[in-house]
Design a protein around this motif. Structure first.
Motif, short mmCIF file in Angstrom:
data_model
loop_
_atom_site.label_atom_id
_atom_site.label_comp_id
_atom_site.label_asym_id
_atom_site.label_seq_id
_atom_site.Cartn_x
_atom_site.Cartn_y
_atom_site.Cartn_z
N SER A 100 8.44 40.23 -20.10
CA SER A 100 9.08 41.48 -19.70
C SER A 100 8.05 42.61 -19.60
O SER A 100 7.25 42.79 -20.50
N LYS A 116 6.14 41.38 -13.05
CA LYS A 116 6.28 40.24 -12.13
C LYS A 116 7.37 40.42 -11.08
O LYS A 116 7.19 39.98 -9.95
N THR A 168 14.53 34.50 -10.61
CA THR A 168 15.34 33.60 -11.47
C THR A 168 15.91 34.32 -12.67
O THR A 168 16.96 33.93 -13.18
N TYR A 207 19.87 34.28 -14.64
CA TYR A 207 20.27 34.26 -16.06
C TYR A 207 21.05 35.52 -16.41
O TYR A 207 22.02 35.48 -17.17
N ARG A 208 20.64 36.64 -15.84
CA ARG A 208 21.36 37.90 -16.11
C ARG A 208 22.77 37.85 -15.52
O ARG A 208 23.74 38.27 -16.16
N ARG A 261 20.41 25.78 -18.93
CA ARG A 261 19.18 25.93 -18.15
C ARG A 261 19.08 24.84 -17.09
O ARG A 261 18.67 25.09 -15.97
N ARG A 279 10.17 32.72 -15.96
CA ARG A 279 9.47 32.40 -17.20
C ARG A 279 8.99 30.94 -17.24
O ARG A 279 8.13 30.60 -18.02
N ASP A 280 9.60 30.10 -16.43
CA ASP A 280 9.26 28.67 -16.46
C ASP A 280 9.07 28.13 -15.05
O ASP A 280 9.29 26.95 -14.80
N ARG A 319 8.22 49.40 -19.02
CA ARG A 319 9.66 49.20 -19.17
C ARG A 319 10.35 50.52 -19.54
O ARG A 319 11.44 50.82 -19.06
N ARG A 369 13.35 40.20 -27.25
CA ARG A 369 13.62 39.28 -26.14
C ARG A 369 12.44 38.35 -25.89
O ARG A 369 12.61 37.16 -25.71
N ASP A 379 12.83 34.45 -26.18
CA ASP A 379 12.56 33.66 -24.97
C ASP A 379 11.43 32.66 -25.20
O ASP A 379 11.46 31.55 -24.66
O1 CDP Z 1 12.50 41.61 -15.88
P1 CDP Z 1 12.36 40.96 -17.23
O2 CDP Z 1 11.08 40.20 -17.34
O3 CDP Z 1 12.62 41.85 -18.36
O4 CDP Z 1 13.50 39.87 -17.34
P2 CDP Z 1 14.01 38.86 -16.24
O5 CDP Z 1 12.88 38.23 -15.51
O6 CDP Z 1 15.06 39.54 -15.45
O7 CDP Z 1 14.67 37.72 -17.15
C1 CDP Z 1 15.80 38.00 -17.95
C2 CDP Z 1 15.96 36.90 -19.00
O8 CDP Z 1 16.30 35.68 -18.35
C3 CDP Z 1 14.74 36.58 -19.83
O9 CDP Z 1 14.64 37.45 -20.94
C4 CDP Z 1 14.99 35.13 -20.24
O10 CDP Z 1 15.87 35.08 -21.35
C5 CDP Z 1 15.74 34.57 -19.05
N1 CDP Z 1 14.90 33.80 -18.11
C6 CDP Z 1 14.58 32.49 -18.42
O11 CDP Z 1 14.93 32.02 -19.50
N2 CDP Z 1 13.90 31.71 -17.52
C7 CDP Z 1 13.52 32.22 -16.33
N3 CDP Z 1 12.88 31.44 -15.45
C8 CDP Z 1 13.81 33.56 -16.01
C9 CDP Z 1 14.48 34.33 -16.93
#
Ligand code: CDP
Length: 221
Positions: free
Chosen positions: A11, A15, A33, A37-38, A107, A131-132, A158, A181, A185
Motif C-alpha cells: 500500500s 502501484k 486486482t 478484493y475491495r 482467493r 500483491r501476488d 497515502r 493491512r 496481507d
Molecule cells: O491500493 P492499496 O495497495 O492500498 O490496496 P489494493 O491494491 O487496492 O488492495 C486492497 C487489498 O486487497 C490488499 O490490502 C489485499 O488485502 C488485497 N489484495 C490481495 O490480497 N491480492 C492482490 N493481488 C491484490 C489485493
C-alpha cells in the motif's frame, strides 16, 4: 502477442496510479486486482456476511456480479447495478479487505478470474497489478516488477490521497490502517520481497512521472 506486465507492491508504493498511467501511455489494458478484493468485501458487507466465515465469503465470490472495465482511462467498478468505484476506497472497506483476502478458497476464485482476464487481454497487452501477480496470477509475464518505497514515503503518499495533506494528524490517521493491512496481507501474499526474476524498483525518491518513466523503460527494454 503483445506484452504482459505484472506489478506488485504494498500500500502506498504507487502501484495503482503508476500502473494505470503506464497502461495508458503504452495502449495496454489495465487490471486492478485490489479493486476486485475491495469490491468483494463491499458485496459481503452488503449482504451481512461475516467476513471470518470462509465458506460464506467463498460462496459470495463464486456468485459475484462484478463488472469492471480494463480501459485505463475509465476505471469503473460495479457490483450488479451498484457503482462502487468510490465506495471501495473508503476506510470502511480498506480496514475490512484483508479479512476477505486471507481466505485461500476465496482467493482461488478471484485468481482464476484474473488469469482469464490476463489471457483475454494478451493480444492487446495488459498491465495487471496487485500483491501476488508476479508470483501467482501471472508468473510467466514478460515484465515482472515489485514497486517498493520506504514506510515514510508510503505513509505520506497515502495520507495525501486520503486527507489531502501529509501533516502529523493525517499521517497518524493513515499509519494504523496501512501498517496493519501490510502485516495482515503479508501472511498470505509475498509482496515485500521479490520472488525469483522479479525486478525491484524503489520509488521512495521518485516522483510520479519519474516512476512512470522508469516502468515504461523496463517494459520497453
Ligand atoms: O491500493 P492499496 O495497495 O492500498 O490496496 P489494493 O491494491 O487496492 O488492495 C486492497 C487489498 O486487497 C490488499 O490490502 C489485499 O488485502 C488485497 N489484495 C490481495 O490480497 N491480492 C492482490 N493481488 C491484490 C489485493
Amino acid at each position: 502477442r503483445s506484452v504482459v506486465v505484472a506489478i506488485d507492491g504494498p500500500s502506498g508504493s504507487g502501484k495503482s496510479s503508476v500502473s494505470r498511467a503506464v497502461a495508458r501511455r503504452l495502449g495496454l489494458a489495465y487490471l486492478d486486482t485490489g479493486a476486485m478484493y475491495r469490491a468483494l468485501t463491499w458485496w459481503c458487507l452488503e449482504q451481512g456476511i461475516d467476513l471470518d466465515d470462509e465458506p460464506a465469503v467463498t460462496a459470495a465470490a463464486s456468485d459475484f456480479p462484478l463488472v469492471m472495465g480494463t480501459d485505463p482511462t475509465d476505471p469503473h467498478v460495479r457490483v450488479g447495478d451498484a457503482d462502487v468505484t468510490a465506495e471501495i476506497r473508503t476506510t470502511r472497506i480498506s480496514s475490512a479487505v484483508s479479512a476477505v483476502a486471507r481466505h485461500l478458497p476465496t482467493r482461488a476464485i478471484l485468481i482464476a478470474l484474473q488469469r482469464d482476464w490476463v489471457d483475454r487481454c494478451s493480444v492487446q497487452g495488459i498491465v495487471a497489478e496487485g500483491r501476488d501477480i508476479t508470483s501467482v496470477v501471472a508468473p510467466d509475464a514478460d515484465v515482472r516488477l515489485l514497486l517498493t518505497a520506504s514506510e515514510q514515503a508510503r505513509l505520506a503518499r497515502r495520507a495525501r490521497e486520503l486527507h489531502g495533506d501529509s501533516g502529523e494528524s493525517a499521517l497518524a490517521a493513515t499509519r494504523d490502517e496501512v501498517l496493519r493491512r501490510d502485516r495482515d496481507d503479508s501472511a498470505v501474499t509475498s509482496f515485500l520481497e521479490p520472488t525469483d526474476g522479479v525486478r525491484l524498483l524503489d520509488t521512495s525518491d521518485l516522483d510520479f512521472d519519474s516512476t512512470v518513466d522508469a516502468v515504461v523503460r523496463a517494459v520497453e527494454a
